[in-house]
Scaffold this motif. Structure first.
Motif, PDB file in Angstrom:
ATOM      1  N   GLU A   1     -25.568  -0.649 -17.771  1.00  0.00           N
ATOM      2  CA  GLU A   1     -26.152  -0.439 -16.462  1.00  0.00           C
ATOM      3  C   GLU A   1     -25.218   0.515 -15.721  1.00  0.00           C
ATOM      4  OE1 GLU A   1     -26.715  -3.084 -12.524  1.00  0.00           O
ATOM      5  OE2 GLU A   1     -27.250  -4.045 -14.409  1.00  0.00           O
ATOM      6  N   PRO A   2     -25.395   1.833 -15.930  1.00  0.00           N
ATOM      7  CA  PRO A   2     -24.486   2.793 -15.290  1.00  0.00           C
ATOM      8  C   PRO A   2     -24.379   2.540 -13.797  1.00  0.00           C
ATOM      9  CG  PRO A   2     -25.926   3.917 -16.812  1.00  0.00           C
ATOM     10  CD  PRO A   2     -26.433   2.498 -16.695  1.00  0.00           C
ATOM     11  N   ARG A   3     -23.160   2.646 -13.308  1.00  0.00           N
ATOM     12  CA  ARG A   3     -22.885   2.375 -11.900  1.00  0.00           C
ATOM     13  C   ARG A   3     -22.204   3.570 -11.272  1.00  0.00           C
ATOM     14  NH1 ARG A   3     -20.380  -3.544 -11.794  1.00  0.00           N
ATOM     15  NH2 ARG A   3     -18.493  -2.360 -12.012  1.00  0.00           N
ATOM     16  N   THR A   4     -21.756   3.419 -10.082  1.00  0.00           N
ATOM     17  CA  THR A   4     -21.121   4.452  -9.252  1.00  0.00           C
ATOM     18  C   THR A   4     -21.993   5.696  -9.224  1.00  0.00           C
ATOM     19  OG1 THR A   4     -19.625   5.205 -11.023  1.00  0.00           O
ATOM     20  CG2 THR A   4     -18.795   3.504  -9.536  1.00  0.00           C
ATOM     21  N   ASP A   5     -21.472   6.857  -9.622  1.00  0.00           N
ATOM     22  CA  ASP A   5     -22.241   8.093  -9.483  1.00  0.00           C
ATOM     23  C   ASP A   5     -23.053   8.459 -10.723  1.00  0.00           C
ATOM     24  OD1 ASP A   5     -20.094   8.791 -11.082  1.00  0.00           O
ATOM     25  OD2 ASP A   5     -19.695  10.674 -10.053  1.00  0.00           O
ATOM     26  N   ALA A   6     -23.037   7.617 -11.750  1.00  0.00           N
ATOM     27  CA  ALA A   6     -23.807   7.905 -12.960  1.00  0.00           C
ATOM     28  C   ALA A   6     -25.282   7.575 -12.736  1.00  0.00           C
ATOM     29  CB  ALA A   6     -23.262   7.104 -14.137  1.00  0.00           C
ATOM     30  N   LEU A   7     -26.159   8.471 -13.158  1.00  0.00           N
ATOM     31  CA  LEU A   7     -27.597   8.254 -13.037  1.00  0.00           C
ATOM     32  C   LEU A   7     -28.140   7.497 -14.230  1.00  0.00           C
ATOM     33  CD1 LEU A   7     -28.538  11.818 -11.754  1.00  0.00           C
ATOM     34  CD2 LEU A   7     -28.217   9.734 -10.397  1.00  0.00           C
ATOM     35  N   GLU A   8     -27.606   7.819 -15.414  1.00  0.00           N
ATOM     36  CA  GLU A   8     -28.029   7.130 -16.628  1.00  0.00           C
ATOM     37  C   GLU A   8     -27.020   7.373 -17.737  1.00  0.00           C
ATOM     38  OE1 GLU A   8     -31.853   8.908 -17.665  1.00  0.00           O
ATOM     39  OE2 GLU A   8     -30.883  10.079 -19.216  1.00  0.00           O
ATOM     40  N   LEU A   9     -27.097   6.530 -18.748  1.00  0.00           N
ATOM     41  CA  LEU A   9     -26.332   6.700 -19.977  1.00  0.00           C
ATOM     42  C   LEU A   9     -27.335   7.069 -21.054  1.00  0.00           C
ATOM     43  CD1 LEU A   9     -23.664   6.393 -21.598  1.00  0.00           C
ATOM     44  CD2 LEU A   9     -24.364   4.024 -22.018  1.00  0.00           C
ATOM     45  N   THR A  10     -27.145   8.235 -21.671  1.00  0.00           N
ATOM     46  CA  THR A  10     -28.041   8.709 -22.715  1.00  0.00           C
ATOM     47  C   THR A  10     -27.363   8.520 -24.063  1.00  0.00           C
ATOM     48  OG1 THR A  10     -28.883  10.402 -21.202  1.00  0.00           O
ATOM     49  CG2 THR A  10     -29.356  10.697 -23.551  1.00  0.00           C
ATOM     50  N   TRP A  11     -28.051   7.836 -24.980  1.00  0.00           N
ATOM     51  CA  TRP A  11     -27.526   7.670 -26.337  1.00  0.00           C
ATOM     52  C   TRP A  11     -28.096   8.773 -27.217  1.00  0.00           C
ATOM     53  CZ3 TRP A  11     -23.484   4.844 -27.295  1.00  0.00           C
ATOM     54  CH2 TRP A  11     -23.167   3.813 -26.407  1.00  0.00           C
ATOM     55  N   MET A  12     -27.211   9.405 -27.971  1.00  0.00           N
ATOM     56  CA  MET A  12     -27.588  10.516 -28.846  1.00  0.00           C
ATOM     57  C   MET A  12     -26.971  10.295 -30.216  1.00  0.00           C
ATOM     58  SD  MET A  12     -26.539  13.679 -26.387  1.00  0.00           S
ATOM     59  CE  MET A  12     -27.012  13.720 -24.690  1.00  0.00           C
ATOM     60  N   THR A  13     -27.558  10.933 -31.209  1.00  0.00           N
ATOM     61  CA  THR A  13     -26.908  10.945 -32.513  1.00  0.00           C
ATOM     62  C   THR A  13     -25.684  11.848 -32.402  1.00  0.00           C
ATOM     63  OG1 THR A  13     -28.093  12.890 -33.322  1.00  0.00           O
ATOM     64  CG2 THR A  13     -29.145  10.715 -33.690  1.00  0.00           C
ATOM     65  N   PRO A  14     -24.727  11.718 -33.301  1.00  0.00           N
ATOM     66  CA  PRO A  14     -23.589  12.640 -33.261  1.00  0.00           C
ATOM     67  C   PRO A  14     -24.020  14.107 -33.341  1.00  0.00           C
ATOM     68  CG  PRO A  14     -23.026  10.752 -34.601  1.00  0.00           C
ATOM     69  CD  PRO A  14     -24.503  10.628 -34.269  1.00  0.00           C
ATOM     70  N   ALA A  15     -25.047  14.412 -34.144  1.00  0.00           N
ATOM     71  CA  ALA A  15     -25.515  15.800 -34.252  1.00  0.00           C
ATOM     72  C   ALA A  15     -26.074  16.284 -32.922  1.00  0.00           C
ATOM     73  CB  ALA A  15     -26.563  15.922 -35.356  1.00  0.00           C
ATOM     74  N   GLU A  16     -26.848  15.450 -32.233  1.00  0.00           N
ATOM     75  CA  GLU A  16     -27.385  15.832 -30.924  1.00  0.00           C
ATOM     76  C   GLU A  16     -26.253  16.026 -29.917  1.00  0.00           C
ATOM     77  OE1 GLU A  16     -31.660  13.443 -30.960  1.00  0.00           O
ATOM     78  OE2 GLU A  16     -29.813  12.377 -30.420  1.00  0.00           O
ATOM     79  N   ALA A  17     -25.293  15.101 -29.918  1.00  0.00           N
ATOM     80  CA  ALA A  17     -24.193  15.163 -28.952  1.00  0.00           C
ATOM     81  C   ALA A  17     -23.318  16.393 -29.155  1.00  0.00           C
ATOM     82  CB  ALA A  17     -23.341  13.896 -29.044  1.00  0.00           C
ATOM     83  N   SER A  18     -23.238  16.889 -30.372  1.00  0.00           N
ATOM     84  CA  SER A  18     -22.395  18.064 -30.641  1.00  0.00           C
ATOM     85  C   SER A  18     -23.167  19.380 -30.565  1.00  0.00           C
ATOM     86  CB  SER A  18     -21.718  17.929 -32.006  1.00  0.00           C
ATOM     87  OG  SER A  18     -22.675  17.920 -33.047  1.00  0.00           O
TER      88      SER A  18
END
Length: 185
Positions: free
Chosen positions: A141-158
């Motif tokens: 549950e992202p808090r403070t100034d984060a809008l969301e946490l996005t989960w990606m595969t390592p290939a997507e993240a890189s």
């Protein structure tokens, strides 16, 4: 309120680790500050990274960017405590991070207030960040100034697209994190 979201210290609090906005601004102009940065990951039963968590937030200029869990180390605070505090602050209290057994980071990132000295840029200050890959097992549950946490595969993240959405060189840091755990796409 101070810039870290807590009330400014009271004058009679001699051991307060919190800084007022004025104190923080003054320090940022004078000395490098120590930060921790964390790349939250999910791992399989063999410890192989299967997904990478990247925060979405609005920056000070109002642009939407991607970033990592990050924050200052407070006076008298251990690196482990700082990592835990910032992971809980950014991901929520049920993230259940599995902190590394050793406080040795995968990389030391030195941020400068002007471009050209390193891959990392922070226009506010000269900062040194100890960067960690941290498995998390809970709910988020992202808090403070984060809008969301996005989960990606390592290939997507890189990917170049994600790299371009990250400011201050954090795309480079994310790729280094993935390389440090053997999953750079």
């Amino acid at each position: 309120m101070s810039s870290v979201g807590t009330p400014d210290p009271q004058p009679d609090e001699p051991n307060s680790a919190w800084l007022t906005d004025t104190e923080l601004s003054d320090l940022r102009r004078r000395i490098p500050l120590l930060y921790v940065e964390a790349v939250p990951v999910r791992v399989d039963g063999m410890g192989v990274v299967t997904s990478v968590g990247v925060l979405l937030r609005a920056n000070a200029q109002g642009s939407i960017t991607r970033t990592l869990v990050s924050g200052r180390v407070m006076f008298g605070e251990t690196l482990r405590d700082a990592l835990f505090r910032h992971l809980e602050k950014d991901l929520g209290p049920m993230a259940f991070p599995l902190l590394p057994a050793s406080p040795v980071p995968f990389q030391v990132a030195e941020y400068f207030p002007f471009p050209g000295l390193s891959a990392y840029l922070d226009e506010r200050q000269h900062a040194v960040a100890l960067a960690y890959v941290v498995p998390v097992t809970g709910s988020f549950e992202p808090r403070t100034d984060a809008l969301e946490l996005t989960w990606m595969t390592p290939a997507e993240a890189s990917s170049p697209a994600v790299h371009a959405e990250m400011e201050g060189g954090r795309g480079t840091l994310l790729r280094a994190a993935l390389a440090s755990v053997g999953v750079l796409g």
